[in-house]
Scaffold this active site. Structure first.
Site, short mmCIF file in Angstrom:
data_model
loop_
_atom_site.label_atom_id
_atom_site.label_comp_id
_atom_site.label_asym_id
_atom_site.label_seq_id
_atom_site.Cartn_x
_atom_site.Cartn_y
_atom_site.Cartn_z
N CYS A 87 6.47 15.81 5.83
CA CYS A 87 6.28 14.45 5.30
C CYS A 87 5.42 13.63 6.25
CB CYS A 87 7.61 13.72 5.13
SG CYS A 87 8.97 14.66 4.44
N HIS B 55 2.59 10.85 5.87
CA HIS B 55 3.17 9.50 6.07
C HIS B 55 3.33 9.27 7.56
CE1 HIS B 55 3.85 9.27 1.75
NE2 HIS B 55 4.53 10.39 1.77
N HIS C 171 32.52 -6.99 -11.49
CA HIS C 171 31.57 -7.38 -10.44
C HIS C 171 30.82 -8.69 -10.68
CE1 HIS C 171 32.27 -3.85 -8.08
NE2 HIS C 171 32.00 -3.05 -9.09
N ARG D 278 28.83 6.41 -5.98
CA ARG D 278 29.64 5.19 -6.11
C ARG D 278 29.83 4.83 -7.60
NH1 ARG D 278 33.65 2.00 -4.14
NH2 ARG D 278 34.23 2.10 -6.32
N CYS E 204 33.24 4.39 -9.86
CA CYS E 204 33.59 3.20 -10.66
C CYS E 204 33.86 3.59 -12.11
CB CYS E 204 32.50 2.14 -10.57
SG CYS E 204 32.59 1.19 -9.02
#
Ligand code: HEC
Ligand code: HEC
Length: 259
Positions: A77, A81, A179, A216, A220
């Site tokens: 990479c 970059h 939320h 995550r 939920c």
């Protein structure tokens, strides 16, 4: 009302109403936007702030090493970059004209691997992809989320917004109810945050690991007893775009620590 009571009554309502009905759309007051780190204990906040103790840096460091490793048939990479990718993570998810779709950071990194490194995609949630994503996200730590949800991204944004505002699962609750409508209230040992993605990939104490935003989101969805979507699912990418646009101007925190 305590949120436990809300959950209990939602479960009752859920039992006798149609699933997946859309809820009245309510947006966060932009003046009130705060990061999830605000709701952590002082101890967890201190762990996040300490670059030597923060376990998320194990992934950042592995990501940095991978960034300078050539693949079997391609360059590293860093060869292309040279200055890294500072500020880039703050602009993702973003519309990609090549695939004519919105890509999140994981997807963009994989695209570069395939196209520019002659290497196969890394599996979602695999250690190397989490590490590379954490390293690239870390290069934007402190940068303000600045995601474009207009133009060609608009349709995806609307899809994500709808997912966020639709009740689901046995508890028949939408993301929005927890939320947007109830942030700041206690729920099972947590204080509900506004549900922003600015800390991800994040180290969750409960996981004892770094995890992506999609992990995550799966937690939920599972929490309301809904079937979680697969990692990298276009619908989760749409939710990710909606969440990012909803949190525009919030500083990135990855590698954040969460409970
Ligand atoms: C029953 C309430 C509830 C529902 C419904 C819910 N969540 Fe969560 N969510 C939580 C709790 C509790 C946490 C952990 C504490 C916190 O950050 O709010 C959390 C955490 C999060 C986080 C991490 C925030 C951070 O800073 O670490 C995101 C992002 C999130 N939720 C998004 C969603 C999305 C998107 C949906 C719908 C698919 C959803 N949540 C549905 C309760 C809920
Ligand atoms: C052979 C050169 C080359 C290699 C190797 C390479 N990239 Fe790229 N990368 C590019 C170019 C050129 C672009 C922009 C044009 C494009 O879409 O390909 C880009 C774009 C990106 C972007 C999006 C930047 C933005 O501003 O939106 C990310 C993120 C990225 N690369 C990450 C990586 C990562 C991580 C690796 C290693 C796993 C990698 N790249 C390897 C050439 C490369």
């Amino acid at each position: 009302m305590r949120l436990g009571a809300l959950l209990a009554s939602a479960a009752l309502i859920g039992a006798c109403s149609q699933p997946a009905e859309e809820h009245n759309a309510i947006e966060l007051d932009p003046e009130s936007i705060v990061s999830g780190s605000r709701f952590l204990t002082a101890e967890t906040q201190a762990l996040q702030a300490d670059d030597f103790a923060n376990p998320g840096f194990l992934w950042v460091d592995r990501g940095e090493a991978l960034f300078s490793e050539p693949t079997e048939n391609g360059s590293a990479c860093v060869a292309c970059h040279e200055k890294g990718l500072p500020g880039v993570a703050a602009t993702y998810p973003a519309f990609d004209t090549e695939t004519n779709s919105v890509l999140n950071l994981e997807g963009r990194i994989n695209q570069c691997r395939v196209k520019n490194q002659n290497a196969p995609e890394l599996a979602y949630e695999s250690d190397p992809l989490l590490s590379l994503t954490a390293y690239v996200a870390y290069q934007s730590r402190g940068a303000l989320v600045s995601v474009d949800s207009s133009g060609p991204s608009r349709e995806t944004y609307e899809t994500g917004r709808q997912y966020f505002q639709t009740r689901r699962g046995q508890f028949n609750l939408s993301c929005q109810q927890c939320h947007t409508e109830n942030w700041g209230k206690r729920l099972r040992g947590d204080t509900l945050s506004q549900g922003h993605g600015n800390g991800f990939p994040a180290y969750r104490l409960e996981w004892q690991s770094m995890g992506s935003l999609h992990r995550r989101l799966r937690d939920c969805d599972t929490g309301v007893r809904a079937e979680p979507l697969p990692y990298g699912d276009p619908l989760y990418i749409a939710v990710e775009l909606y969440l990012a646009a909803r949190s525009n101007e919030l500083p990135l925190e990855s590698p954040a620590i969460r409970r």
